[in-house]
Scaffold this motif. Sequence first.
Motif, mmCIF file in Angstrom:
data_model
loop_
_atom_site.group_PDB
_atom_site.id
_atom_site.type_symbol
_atom_site.label_atom_id
_atom_site.label_comp_id
_atom_site.label_asym_id
_atom_site.label_seq_id
_atom_site.Cartn_x
_atom_site.Cartn_y
_atom_site.Cartn_z
ATOM 1 N N ALA A 365 -52.912 31.423 22.739
ATOM 2 C CA ALA A 365 -52.119 32.150 21.751
ATOM 3 C C ALA A 365 -52.121 33.641 22.043
ATOM 4 O O ALA A 365 -51.085 34.307 21.982
ATOM 5 C CB ALA A 365 -52.659 31.886 20.349
ATOM 6 N N VAL A 366 -53.298 34.158 22.415
ATOM 7 C CA VAL A 366 -53.394 35.586 22.713
ATOM 8 C C VAL A 366 -52.515 35.926 23.902
ATOM 9 O O VAL A 366 -51.779 36.909 23.910
ATOM 10 C CB VAL A 366 -54.862 35.987 22.977
ATOM 11 C CG1 VAL A 366 -54.932 37.374 23.599
ATOM 12 C CG2 VAL A 366 -55.654 35.944 21.673
ATOM 13 N N ARG A 367 -52.538 35.058 24.908
ATOM 14 C CA ARG A 367 -51.734 35.331 26.097
ATOM 15 C C ARG A 367 -50.255 35.285 25.778
ATOM 16 O O ARG A 367 -49.468 36.113 26.262
ATOM 17 C CB ARG A 367 -52.067 34.333 27.201
ATOM 18 C CG ARG A 367 -53.441 34.594 27.784
ATOM 19 C CD ARG A 367 -53.802 33.614 28.831
ATOM 20 N NE ARG A 367 -52.893 33.691 29.961
ATOM 21 C CZ ARG A 367 -53.070 33.006 31.074
ATOM 22 N NH1 ARG A 367 -54.091 32.216 31.188
ATOM 23 N NH2 ARG A 367 -52.212 33.122 32.057
ATOM 24 N N LEU A 368 -49.876 34.336 24.927
ATOM 25 C CA LEU A 368 -48.465 34.261 24.539
ATOM 26 C C LEU A 368 -48.073 35.509 23.764
ATOM 27 O O LEU A 368 -47.009 36.094 23.969
ATOM 28 C CB LEU A 368 -48.206 33.008 23.703
ATOM 29 C CG LEU A 368 -48.105 31.701 24.486
ATOM 30 C CD1 LEU A 368 -48.005 30.529 23.524
ATOM 31 C CD2 LEU A 368 -46.907 31.724 25.417
ATOM 32 N N LEU A 370 -49.338 38.464 23.934
ATOM 33 C CA LEU A 370 -49.307 39.634 24.795
ATOM 34 C C LEU A 370 -48.145 39.579 25.765
ATOM 35 O O LEU A 370 -48.037 40.396 26.665
ATOM 36 C CB LEU A 370 -50.616 39.761 25.565
ATOM 37 C CG LEU A 370 -51.814 40.165 24.706
ATOM 38 C CD1 LEU A 370 -53.058 40.279 25.547
ATOM 39 C CD2 LEU A 370 -51.528 41.484 23.989
ATOM 40 N N GLY A 371 -47.291 38.582 25.633
ATOM 41 C CA GLY A 371 -46.075 38.565 26.434
ATOM 42 C C GLY A 371 -46.096 37.611 27.601
ATOM 43 O O GLY A 371 -45.194 37.618 28.423
ATOM 44 N N GLY A 372 -47.147 36.788 27.726
ATOM 45 C CA GLY A 372 -47.136 35.771 28.767
ATOM 46 C C GLY A 372 -46.044 34.763 28.442
ATOM 47 O O GLY A 372 -45.938 34.327 27.300
ATOM 48 N N SER A 373 -45.233 34.435 29.424
ATOM 49 C CA SER A 373 -44.164 33.483 29.127
ATOM 50 C C SER A 373 -44.760 32.094 29.114
ATOM 51 O O SER A 373 -45.782 31.825 29.762
ATOM 52 C CB SER A 373 -43.072 33.574 30.182
ATOM 53 O OG SER A 373 -43.544 33.035 31.393
ATOM 54 N N SER A 374 -44.141 31.192 28.359
ATOM 55 C CA SER A 374 -44.744 29.868 28.238
ATOM 56 C C SER A 374 -44.626 29.105 29.552
ATOM 57 O O SER A 374 -45.459 28.266 29.866
ATOM 58 C CB SER A 374 -44.153 29.123 27.050
ATOM 59 O OG SER A 374 -43.266 28.157 27.445
ATOM 60 N N SER A 375 -43.612 29.458 30.365
ATOM 61 C CA SER A 375 -43.512 28.772 31.659
ATOM 62 C C SER A 375 -44.640 29.226 32.581
ATOM 63 O O SER A 375 -45.169 28.451 33.377
ATOM 64 C CB SER A 375 -42.153 29.031 32.306
ATOM 65 O OG SER A 375 -42.088 30.345 32.802
ATOM 66 N N ARG A 376 -45.027 30.495 32.460
ATOM 67 C CA ARG A 376 -46.141 30.981 33.263
ATOM 68 C C ARG A 376 -47.422 30.254 32.863
ATOM 69 O O ARG A 376 -48.228 29.861 33.702
ATOM 70 C CB ARG A 376 -46.343 32.494 33.051
ATOM 71 C CG ARG A 376 -45.579 33.363 33.981
ATOM 72 C CD ARG A 376 -46.097 33.264 35.413
ATOM 73 N NE ARG A 376 -47.363 33.974 35.614
ATOM 74 C CZ ARG A 376 -48.496 33.389 35.818
ATOM 75 N NH1 ARG A 376 -48.573 32.087 35.805
ATOM 76 N NH2 ARG A 376 -49.590 34.081 36.026
ATOM 77 N N LEU A 377 -47.593 30.070 31.556
ATOM 78 C CA LEU A 377 -48.784 29.376 31.062
ATOM 79 C C LEU A 377 -48.829 27.948 31.581
ATOM 80 O O LEU A 377 -49.858 27.464 32.032
ATOM 81 C CB LEU A 377 -48.782 29.363 29.531
ATOM 82 C CG LEU A 377 -49.423 30.565 28.866
ATOM 83 C CD1 LEU A 377 -49.307 30.446 27.367
ATOM 84 C CD2 LEU A 377 -50.882 30.656 29.276
ATOM 85 N N LEU A 378 -47.669 27.286 31.536
ATOM 86 C CA LEU A 378 -47.612 25.908 32.010
ATOM 87 C C LEU A 378 -47.969 25.847 33.482
ATOM 88 O O LEU A 378 -48.715 24.983 33.923
ATOM 89 C CB LEU A 378 -46.213 25.328 31.794
ATOM 90 C CG LEU A 378 -45.887 24.999 30.347
ATOM 91 C CD1 LEU A 378 -44.540 24.321 30.265
ATOM 92 C CD2 LEU A 378 -46.965 24.088 29.777
ATOM 93 N N ARG A 379 -47.416 26.831 34.219
ATOM 94 C CA ARG A 379 -47.699 26.850 35.643
ATOM 95 C C ARG A 379 -49.198 27.000 35.869
ATOM 96 O O ARG A 379 -49.784 26.402 36.743
ATOM 97 C CB ARG A 379 -46.930 27.998 36.285
ATOM 98 C CG ARG A 379 -46.920 27.927 37.770
ATOM 99 C CD ARG A 379 -45.583 28.306 38.359
ATOM 100 N NE ARG A 379 -44.990 29.457 37.717
ATOM 101 C CZ ARG A 379 -44.268 30.367 38.374
ATOM 102 N NH1 ARG A 379 -44.091 30.256 39.654
ATOM 103 N NH2 ARG A 379 -43.717 31.365 37.734
#
Lengths: 868, 106
Positions: A365-368, A370-379
């Motif tokens: 949640a924190v990463r999201l 702070l602007g992390g895209s959800s596709s980056r998270l999935l990757r």
Amino acid sequence: MRLSRYFRRTQWDAERAREVEAYLEIETADNIARGMTSAAARHAARRKLGNPTLIREEIYRMNSIGFVEILWRDLRYASRLLRKNPGFTLAAVASLALGIGANTAIFSVVHTVLLRALPYPQPNQLVHVGGIDRPVDVTIPEYAFWKEHAAAFSSAAGLRGVSNQTLITGEKQESIDVLTVTAGFFRTLGVTLALGRDFDSAETQPNGPQAVILSDSLWRRSFAGDPQVLGRVVRLGEGSYTVAGVAPRGFWFPQSADAFVPLRPAGNLSDRGFNTEMIARLKPAISLRQAQAEMATVTEDYRRASADPDYTGLSVIPYREWIVGDVQTKLLLLFGAAGLLLLIACSNLAGLILARLAARQKEIAVRLALGGSSSRLLRQFFTENMLLGLAGSLAGLLGAHWLLKGLVAVIPFQLPASAPIQLDLPVLAFTLAIALGAGLVFSLSPFFSSSRLDVHETLKASGRSTGTGGVRQRTRNILVVSQVALSMTLLVAAALTIQSLYRMHQERLGFTPQGLITFWTPPTPARRRNPVALWNFEAALLERLRAEPGVRSAAAINVLPLTSQNNFPVQREGHPEQSIGGMEIRLVTPGYFEAMGIPVLRGRSFNDHDTSSAAPVILVNETVARRWWPQGNPLGDRVVPCRFQGKDLDGCKEMPREVIGVAGDTKTVELKAPPRPTIYIPAAQATWYTGGMNWVVRGNLSPTFAGELRRAVVQMDPHQRVDRVRTMDEILASITADSRFDAWLFGAFAALALALTAIGIYGLLSFTVARRTNEFGTRMALGASRADVLRLVLKQGVALTAAGLVIGLAGALALARSLSSLLFGVGPTDPFSFAAVSLVLLGVGLLASYIPARRATKTDPMVALRYE
Amino acid sequence: MLQGTLDLLILQTLLLGPAHGHTIAHAIERRSEDVLQVEHGSLYPALHRLENRAWIASFWGTSENNRKARYYRLTPAGRKQLIEQTSRWERLVHAVNRVLRPAEEQ
């Protein structure tokens, strides 16, 4: 464009930082010149520039190749995370390695044994010809008739098992494996000899000249690859053989042999035994179905020609099927079991990853936020899982290497492999495929649930999972249910094979194996030519053995129970309708029934007075007595070996014999089959017999006992060989080896599956309990008792287990049905096994739920509520 | 500012001689009579991009008021690029004007 910019980025970045700083200074100076205070000037300069970090980041990105960059960073991050959670990583890698290793090892075997075509031209034309509802091997007359009359065959050949013989070439002596084959053996396989010719018609006559065809390896090893070897005469066993040919290099046959000698009719009774394996090559235009149809016609013809109305005939099956036979079923089952195990491991891993994901919800949640895209998270998650998959596969591959060695060593059945079984390229490709597949399977679930992450909800919940948890919970439930279902399948397989093994051990043998030691004495060449001398030696040896210290009883028989067969036609005298074609004939010394512990139910057993000069006598077993004298008394009646439906067979030196007793039934040829009709003839009266004897000695089986017996034999005749020294228990163990292997294997797979499932259930419920701490606290604060909470958690565990059981039932039934050829004495739908397995699984489910459930009851309402 | 025009303006500015970022931005703003505002957030990445393409080169020098600053100068390749892009720009302006003219006549 300079490549160096990808590598000197730190330095570049520092330059940019200085440049931006320089700009700020100039702008500030300008602003001061415009009359601003120094603080305001600097502030204005900064505002004008914007965010210097963003500028630097943008330039930094220009100097990178996005995909590789991100992958590298993800990999580093992932490996750091995995290192930080050694418990999780170890569990994940180990369970994957186990699944992938087992699959790889078994696939190596499957690939070599089942998927490789036979190494002959047009292998699909090759068929095995075998008997229906009787031993599959054919008689010599059958072989000759079929070869001539079956129009579907372009050629046919017969062979008999491999025997071990001594080859003498000049000074050198060596022991080689010899395969006895008819002329046309190589032609039928489609193999051209490297040198020389096939056996000719003279060499396949009963008393024709002897010839031998060498294998390539024997030719190179013992004849130095001499091209002039043809026509050379070598001594093999007791005869002289002319070298007729050399088989081509790389020639492979399921029964591996160093040399081939001609199979020829003996011109006596043994031709009528079911002792020749028959293969044939179909004509190119003939399909298997057509060939099968023709077999029925030829069977009719043979029935007429042999005037045997009970003749059941021969049928053809593809030769490949004959070779792999049972092994195919077994290997596929093994393969299936390993596949199920991998599935369980994957779903367990998916559960673990989900649990970890839940624990990392705040991080995500924190990463999201702070602007992390959800596709980056999935990757990122994908990279993590793939890293796990990779590590698991590497470990699995390493394990597979050892596992394969072990597997090939412990497999109790012959693996008909035309090439070495090893981890080769196709196997590696397979491993890669299953590793990727497994990675995808256990990565899928986290993928599904994390794209639904809601930043605000998660942050608000501050650690307590709510809302989005529902989806994940359902995914985890499905995972656990499928684990239970898959385990059920493996457990049922294990239960059935273990029961089969048990039933086999429970089979009534008809004799007492404990305390029996056996060995084999082949006749010396001199005695083989003189049956009287042979019997005299055996009679003397019998005396000698009985006198040995520690021997309670001793005797000999031509064929031990459960090791082989030896049959020919026998008729009740005066009753042509009472003929048994495949009567098992046993030649025994006096004392055989006593030594073996076989009861003599009526009459008497043989004694030292039943000599060749005395009246010919015989004992029949219960099966014969029941069939020929259902009500009457067999004693005093007479039976005629070598007579069939009133016709005497040529070349038989037997005579009508008086029945003097009825022996109890024993297992005859196969443990799984009922006793066969058997007659016992005193060895002293079988003056035509020139084969060896199997000795059975009952005594104290001290470690030195076998050595003492061997010494006793050698003291009587130093030239007498003593082979195959085994206890009867060892013989039995080798017979049940297949079933024991099945039971062990399925047992091991099932145990692993059960353990993984227990961990799965435990993990799920622990997770649930942790999540619902608040709820339990509230419930208890509102008056729920500890038992209520316990019941609540247990109910969830048991419900999941029960759901898995129901689903697993279908799979178990399917697997059990394909297992049925391996089973003995127990049906594939054995209700006892299914019930027992269900109970075990429920018990394990309950146990695995109990620990988290107890933890839930320990919840202190005050602590739980304050936690809020 | 149109995508790519900043590059063109930087190159044009550097035609007069080497300059550092601050000067370049000011020069553009002045010469466009403050119509074009250069955002520094895009100026520096643009400079970097041009340098990566070897159209401009950089060196550290001393500014008018004696401060260390990073100077940029046009390379021969940059000069060629400038001519090419200028003519392309003129073609574009010409084309846009032709499209707009009928509207004036209405």
